[in-house]
Design an enzyme around this catalytic site. Sequence first.
Site, short mmCIF file in Angstrom:
data_model
loop_
_atom_site.label_atom_id
_atom_site.label_comp_id
_atom_site.label_asym_id
_atom_site.label_seq_id
_atom_site.Cartn_x
_atom_site.Cartn_y
_atom_site.Cartn_z
N ARG A 19 0.84 -1.19 0.00
CA ARG A 19 0.00 0.00 0.00
C ARG A 19 0.88 1.26 0.00
O ARG A 19 0.98 1.95 -1.00
CB ARG A 19 -0.94 0.00 1.24
CG ARG A 19 -2.08 1.00 1.17
CD ARG A 19 -1.75 2.41 1.62
NE ARG A 19 -1.19 2.46 2.98
CZ ARG A 19 -0.63 3.53 3.50
NH1 ARG A 19 -0.55 4.65 2.78
NH2 ARG A 19 -0.13 3.52 4.72
N ASP A 20 1.55 1.51 1.10
CA ASP A 20 2.32 2.75 1.24
C ASP A 20 3.47 2.80 0.25
O ASP A 20 3.82 3.86 -0.28
CB ASP A 20 2.84 2.86 2.68
CG ASP A 20 3.29 4.27 3.02
OD1 ASP A 20 3.06 5.18 2.22
OD2 ASP A 20 3.86 4.46 4.11
N HIS B 36 3.49 3.90 13.00
CA HIS B 36 3.93 3.89 11.61
C HIS B 36 5.05 4.92 11.51
O HIS B 36 4.79 6.12 11.54
CB HIS B 36 2.75 4.26 10.70
CG HIS B 36 3.08 4.37 9.25
ND1 HIS B 36 2.89 3.32 8.38
CD2 HIS B 36 3.59 5.39 8.52
CE1 HIS B 36 3.26 3.70 7.15
NE2 HIS B 36 3.69 4.95 7.22
N CYS C 226 9.65 8.22 -0.70
CA CYS C 226 11.08 8.51 -0.88
C CYS C 226 11.29 9.71 -1.77
O CYS C 226 11.70 9.58 -2.92
CB CYS C 226 11.77 7.31 -1.47
SG CYS C 226 13.52 7.56 -1.72
N ASN D 67 9.84 4.74 4.27
CA ASN D 67 9.43 3.78 5.28
C ASN D 67 10.62 3.07 5.92
O ASN D 67 11.68 2.92 5.31
CB ASN D 67 8.53 2.73 4.62
CG ASN D 67 7.14 3.28 4.36
OD1 ASN D 67 6.42 3.62 5.28
ND2 ASN D 67 6.77 3.38 3.08
#
Lengths: 312, 312
Positions: free
Chosen positions: B14-15, B211, B244, B253
């Site tokens: 997802r992310d 997160h 990023c 992440n």
Amino acid sequence: MSGSFIEISEVGPRDGLQSISPIMPTEAKKAWIAAEAAAGVREIEVGSFVPAKILPQLADTAELVAFARTIPGLTVAVLVPNLKGAEAAVAAGAHKITIPLSVSETHSLRNVRRTHAQMLEETAAIAALIQAQPEGRRPKFEGGLSTAFGCTLEGVVPEAKVLEIAEALMKAGCDEVGLSDTTGYANPAQVKRLIRAVRSVVGDHACAGVHLHNTRGLGLANALAALDEGITTLDASLGGIGGCPFAPGASGNIVTEDLAFMLAAMGYETGVDLEKLLAVRDVVKAALPDTELYGFTPDAGLPKGFSGAWGL
Amino acid sequence: MSGSFIEISEVGPRDGLQSISPIMPTEAKKAWIAAEAAAGVREIEVGSFVPAKILPQLADTAELVAFARTIPGLTVAVLVPNLKGAEAAVAAGAHKITIPLSVSETHSLRNVRRTHAQMLEETAAIAALIQAQPEGRRPKFEGGLSTAFGCTLEGVVPEAKVLEIAEALMKAGCDEVGLSDTTGYANPAQVKRLIRAVRSVVGDHACAGVHLHNTRGLGLANALAALDEGITTLDASLGGIGGCPFAPGASGNIVTEDLAFMLAAMGYETGVDLEKLLAVRDVVKAALPDTELYGFTPDAGLPKGFSGAWGL
């Protein structure tokens, strides 16, 4: 914690430059040291007294010590592998001398071709040399416990062995011992456990610094664990230069800029001006155009509105 | 701590994928999800129910939920921006639904064009939808506090505002709230402080996950701080894919592989087989040949003799 002073010890001019092949010109090294001291870093390991044929990158260490000594308030540190190196370090006027002793004897034999017993003899001889200096001219003498968290040759390094060597280094005349994650094997739980164990043997005051690597990305987490245990000196290398046997990103040393940002954001005092520190990269880049500088904070920049202690 | 179970929640599908332009084919996503679940990861955020014209990369989320539900023991998580998305998520059978609410209202308006009040109304509507499902078919409902540690638009985000929104989300019917360092601004001291503060308002059980991003290199140090506070679920992205916006190395992440290594080395149980997890990279690389995968542990490899808990 917040508000306490943490010493960032810059090891790039030694640990960084010894690990890369380009030789940085002496004048560029001086510019680096001067700029980083001007940014507020108060301790810099400027070189190592090893034979120039082994590490030509560090052949100008004596000149750098002499130069760095002229910078007010700066602790000028050097590494020495033996008595001969220590004699040169004392003659040059270094403020702090570290002798690395690998807890993994296999690593010690491979690296400096000496057993633990031989290294401890060397340590005792250096301690005697330092004691023979007039008061006020005696450098601080640290025993650096290399491979304390594991060894690429031996694998697990037993904690009992670390404690044994730490005690032996103190008996041989070191003022303090430092724990070094030479191989990037450390994890935060181990960092806490080992610091506590070593301190129980040598005393808190005699185990104040750690040298951590970021090989597996745990460098700052390990630094945080060390801070939690009361460690007050953390080694780091500008741009993470050095100890980088792997692919891009897998830098060896903790990146000084990222460490300084973390400490500042957490409210620790370091004396470092982050903007000025980030600008030191330009000095290094100019002299080492083909060497990659690492660092997340330099890439991302400081947070909007960042002014030292963040989100307090 | 050692021995306790920590849930690694993989958010890469997802992310990660929403942040890069290449669209990963559905079959490749399934292979990724299957491989990572086989490596022992027990929670995977497989997508987001947003209009395909906004995020074409995630248009196959319903199909992925259906697929992932066939994997025994896997918690299938999705993100939803609104009631419409939640309806789709419930229809697909997601086990966990997260609605992100940005504590910075400027960010909320910019991102989803909604005020806090509007987002809280949406949250209440979703909670009602979930409650209307037959027992045993009600997904867990999390409110994700985005920009909880600072905002690229507003700068410092006041802690009081975080607590206010956390409480409001719980009142609107969330089962729990998660703290999200959307901008990579968090530091370990702040992580500890904010978790403690939020838990004092919503209760420990209702604030179990964070997160974190690695934008400034502090990702794992922040994770360590969260673990110290008793957090039991940590989001991460395989290869650090996603979020990023900066130069190489400045991944958004936390890298799943590095997090899994740290947890295993510290003696935490995660259920993850590290060798298998590292092999999942090949699955992702094959489908995204032009996307760089980050990670220090993958580059450096596991320490010699590593077998789960290291240096104990």
